[in-house]
Design a protein around this motif. Structure first.
Motif, PDB file in Angstrom:
ATOM      1  N   THR A 107       0.877  -1.213  -0.118  1.00 23.42           N
ATOM      2  CA  THR A 107      -0.097  -0.002   0.106  1.00 23.42           C
ATOM      3  C   THR A 107       0.855   1.157   0.153  1.00 23.42           C
ATOM      4  OG1 THR A 107      -1.650  -1.300   1.089  1.00 23.42           O
ATOM      5  CG2 THR A 107      -1.910   1.090   1.428  1.00 23.42           C
ATOM      6  N   ASP A 141      -5.638   2.510   1.279  1.00 20.43           N
ATOM      7  CA  ASP A 141      -6.308   1.864   2.556  1.00 20.43           C
ATOM      8  C   ASP A 141      -7.452   3.079   2.995  1.00 20.43           C
ATOM      9  OD1 ASP A 141      -5.188  -0.412   2.166  1.00 20.43           O
ATOM     10  OD2 ASP A 141      -3.846  -0.316   4.123  1.00 20.43           O
ATOM     11  N   SER A 167      -4.471  -3.589   4.859  1.00 18.74           N
ATOM     12  CA  SER A 167      -5.402  -3.559   3.612  1.00 18.74           C
ATOM     13  C   SER A 167      -6.537  -4.732   3.967  1.00 18.74           C
ATOM     14  CB  SER A 167      -4.924  -3.820   2.394  1.00 18.74           C
ATOM     15  OG  SER A 167      -3.822  -2.696   2.122  1.00 18.74           O
ATOM     16  N   ASP A 173      -3.860  -2.620  -5.531  1.00 17.67           N
ATOM     17  CA  ASP A 173      -3.250  -2.838  -4.214  1.00 17.67           C
ATOM     18  C   ASP A 173      -4.026  -3.875  -3.374  1.00 17.67           C
ATOM     19  OD1 ASP A 173      -2.024  -2.763  -1.818  1.00 17.67           O
ATOM     20  OD2 ASP A 173      -3.183  -1.147  -1.060  1.00 17.67           O
TER      21      ASP A 173
HETATM   22 MG   LIG Z   1      -1.838  -2.934   2.108  1.00 17.47          MG
END
Ligand SMILES: [Mg+2]
Ligand SMILES: Nc1nc2c(ncn2[C@@H]2O[C@H](COP(=O)(O)OP(=O)(O)OP(=O)(O)O)[C@@H](O)[C@H]2O)c(=O)[nH]1
Length: 698
Positions: A23, A50, A61, A80
């Motif tokens: 992320t 996120d 996440s 992601d």
């Molecule tokens: Mg992540």
């Protein structure tokens, strides 16, 4: 970018183990390429990717997030994906949308359980693979040992595309192993030594190029790009790139490697089915439309969002297109391009693009758009169940509505009603998965729940042949009820070919048979001389189904059974569908009880990574759980991975046990493997506990 050239699109999923920095990498790439105006940060709770409240709260996440940016003349769509194995369904869905998987590894911890899993899933999805070694700014990294372990686990196709210059605090850049230029002082491996292996794995796919190379002629830049595509597709090249998403070192080179190595959409080969025939998809805007929903999200504001990957043809706002499962064509009111939780209207999109539509009820994750049917997305089967009730009485309808939203969003979440207790049971990948979903219910749908112990989806079956008959007869004034059914019951093992099985030798009087693959049930109609009139046979079958859903010995679904209906009796006035249905249900039950009934339990494959000194503890604990160790493999950083098969009922709360056995240093992944017969003593325990609701008369 106005007109997108398909060869300039790069669709990449960032996947791998939790906390590898995926992320952070996505957030940083968005900021550095100018796609967003602030540097998002997971740690500060303002990450672009996120963005969910649960993600911000936990700082990891939970869902895959689609973002896009431009760089090096290419349009990048990045997904992601979460790294916790509990959310692996998100990576599997995302792998449908992309052409390349970038498997991100934490340089300090090396290959972890979910790193392996993602690598394998990417291989199954047929996309190109790259490895990103992140966090090279951290201390105590043994880079050469890490590369060795990567090669040991995944083979020599994994070759560094670049190597770090300096490590830890002093990590200041990367040196290319392809074009040997610039200052390479402090390189953690010598790029010149890797150069040959790298070029060999690139030219290996093409005999002519290979011969030329051994004569001393290296491929020119353009030729080299073509060869890289081929090698990535064939899997003979899995480039490794190095960076720190925190400090930004290595990111321009990472983007460059993405531009050169990540596969463009027109290179990856994909097939679909049209009228039952295989068709190859062409990444051509004027070809017939082939697109698939790979993800669904229910947003509190815009409601349902369906994320779509277009493989072939084009989509325009206002189009009406066929969709699998929808009887009429569906209207695409407005197409959107997605940037994390923001959407922007667009007029049209072509092959290779990732778009979204909203509020389209007929679209579900996995739906195909266009005349071409895309393959099913192989989401894993969830295995951990919890009975759930609303905390406040009167919230039943609200809870059911909220849970159905989750079913729509998450293909690794199932909702059923328990046949024994009539409770609502939610089934997910793990305790953590179900816990996060409960948090979402609380936040998004304002409904809180109580849960009860995990439910195991046992199955009932038989081990022997039996036959029986049942007469249902009732006379209570007026019209009576009458139906009599005679059957033979036999085990029908999984993977038996019904056509081969239903030979005339075995069933000399057979008129027809029907096989239900969902529960592997075989129905053979051998009724002689109309002793059960054919208009009552569906009712008999209905009686069987009702009984199979309800279970006989412990209240679980019956599977792998065959029934031959061969005789019966009826009455001109008193016979009815209801009477034959009851007779069907009762004869099934009685016969089943005579046919050595047994329980089947789900067995899972578990991969557990632990510090090597804990291996003994893990193995003996597994054998106490009726586990069978399949093998042991070394992972990086002094860790070992144990693969085993173990009954699901023994590992529903494994997370806690593993954590206490390893002081929090272990991790594991679970995957459904198969159903197996439950040992007699365990079966007795389960059947003794089962409360069967018998409403039938005997
Ligand atoms: Mg992540
Ligand atoms: N030192 C260092 N820390 C990093 C780097 N990249 C990420 N981190 C930190 O590592 C932690 C996890 O980062 P994330 O980006 O959330 O990792 P992730 O791979 O998305 O994790 P999941 O979402 O759970 O799969 C955060 O505290 C980051 O600040 C890096 O390059 N170097």
């Amino acid at each position: 970018m106005s007109q997108l050239n398909v060869a300039d699109i790069r669709n990449i999923v960032l996947c791998g183990h939790g906390s590898a920095g995926k992320t952070t990498l996505a957030d940083t790439l968005l900021f550095k390429t100018g796609a967003v105006s602030h540097q998002g940060s997971v740690d500060n709770g303002n990450s672009i990717c996120d963005f969910d409240d649960e993600e911000k709260h936990h700082k990891y996440s939970i869902e895959s997030t689609v973002v896009h940016f431009e760089s090096n003349g290419k349009q990048f769509n990045l997904i992601d994906a979460p790294g916790y194995p509990d959310f692996i369904g998100q990576s599997i869905g995302a792998l449908r949308a992309v052409d390349t998987a970038a498997i991100v590894i934490n340089a300090q911890s090396g290959i972890e359980v979910n790193t392996r899993r993602c690598f394998e899933e990417a291989g199954k999805a047929g996309v190109g693979r790259m490895i990103v070694i992140n966090k090279l700014d951290a201390e105590n990294i043994n880079f050469p040992a890490l590369i060795d372990s990567i090669k040991e686990v995944w083979g020599n196709a994994c070759v560094p595309f670049n190597v770090p210059l300096g490590s830890g605090h002093d990590f200041r850049g990367v040196a290319s192993c392809l074009d040997l230029e610039g200052d390479t002082t402090g390189a953690l491996l010598d790029p010149a030594e890797i150069n040959e292996a790298l070029i060999e794995s690139i030219v290996e796919v093409d005999e002519v190029a290979m011969e030329k190379y051994f004569e001393g002629i290296k491929p020119e830049a353009e030729e080299r790009d073509r060869l890289i595509d081929e090698a990535m597709l064939a899997g003979t090249l899995i480039p490794i790139v190095c960076c720190s998403s925190k400090t930004g070192v290595g990111l321009p080179e990472l983007l460059d490697a993405f531009a050169h190595c990540a596969l463009p959409p027109n290179v990856v080969k994909r097939n679909g089915k049209k009228n039952g025939d295989d068709v190859e998809l062409k990444a051509d805007p004027s070809a017939p439309l082939a697109a698939q929903v790979f993800k669904t999200r229910i947003d509190p504001f815009v409601q349902k969002i369906s994320y779509i990957r277009i493989y072939s043809g084009s989509l325009k706002s206002g189009d009406t297109v066929p969709a699998s499962g929808a009887r009429k064509g569906i209207k695409i009111n407005q197409l959107f391009r997605v940037q994390a939780n923001e959407t922007k209207s667009i007029d049209s999109a072509g092959p290779g693009e990732i778009v979204a539509v909203t509020k389209t009820e007929e679209l579900h994750t996995g739906s195909s758009l266009g005349e071409i049917e895309l393959p099913r997305i192989p989401f894993p089967r969830p295995m951990v169940g919890l009975a759930v009730t609303p905390k406040s009485r009167g919230d039943e309808a609200k809870l059911s509505g909220a849970l159905h939203k989750v079913v729509e969003e998450d293909p690794t979440f199932h909702l059923d009603r328990d046949q024994q207790t009539k409770e609502l049971v939610m089934t997910g990948m793990s305790e953590l998965h179900l816990q996060i979903l409960q948090e979402r219910l609380k936040r998004r749908d304002k409904v809180e729940v109580n849960t009860k112990e995990p439910k195991i989806p046992y199955r009932e079956t038989i081990q022997a042949n039996a036959d029986d008959s049942y007469r249902h007869k009732k006379q209570s004034g007026g019209r009576g009820q009458f139906g009599e059914v005679h059957i033979r019951m036999f085990p029908f093992p999984a993977d038996t070919d019904p056509a081969e099985f239903c030979s005339s030798d075995r069933f000399p009087q057979m008129k027809e048979y029907h096989h239900d693959p969902d529960i592997n049930f075989l129905w053979v109609n051998s009724v002689v001389g109309g002793t059960i009139p054919s208009n009552f046979l569906p009712a008999v079958q209905k009686g069987f189904y009702e009984r199979m859903t309800r279970g006989v010995i412990a209240g679980y679904q019956v599977v792998n059974v065959g029934v031959e209906v061969h005789f019966g009796k009826y009455h001109d006035v008193d016979s009815s569908e209801a009477a034959f249905k009851t007779a069907g249900s009762m004869v099934f039950r009685n016969c089943f009880q005579k046919a050595r009934p047994s329980l089947l339990e789900p067995v899972v494959k578990i991969d557990i990574t632990v510090p090597s000194e804990k291996l003994g503890d893990i193995n003996s604990d597994l054998s106490g759980r009726r586990g069978r160790v399949l093998g042991t493999d070394s992972a990086s950083g002094g860790m070992m991975t144990v693969s085993a098969e173990v009954p699901l009922s023994e590992v529903t709360t494994y997370a806690r046990s593993l954590s206490s056995m390893t002081g929090g240093q272990g991790s594991y992944t679970l995957e459904f493997s198969h159903y197996d017969v439950v040992p007699g003593n365990v079966q007795k325990e389960i059947t003794d506990k089962a409360v069967l609701h018998e409403e039938d008369e005997d």
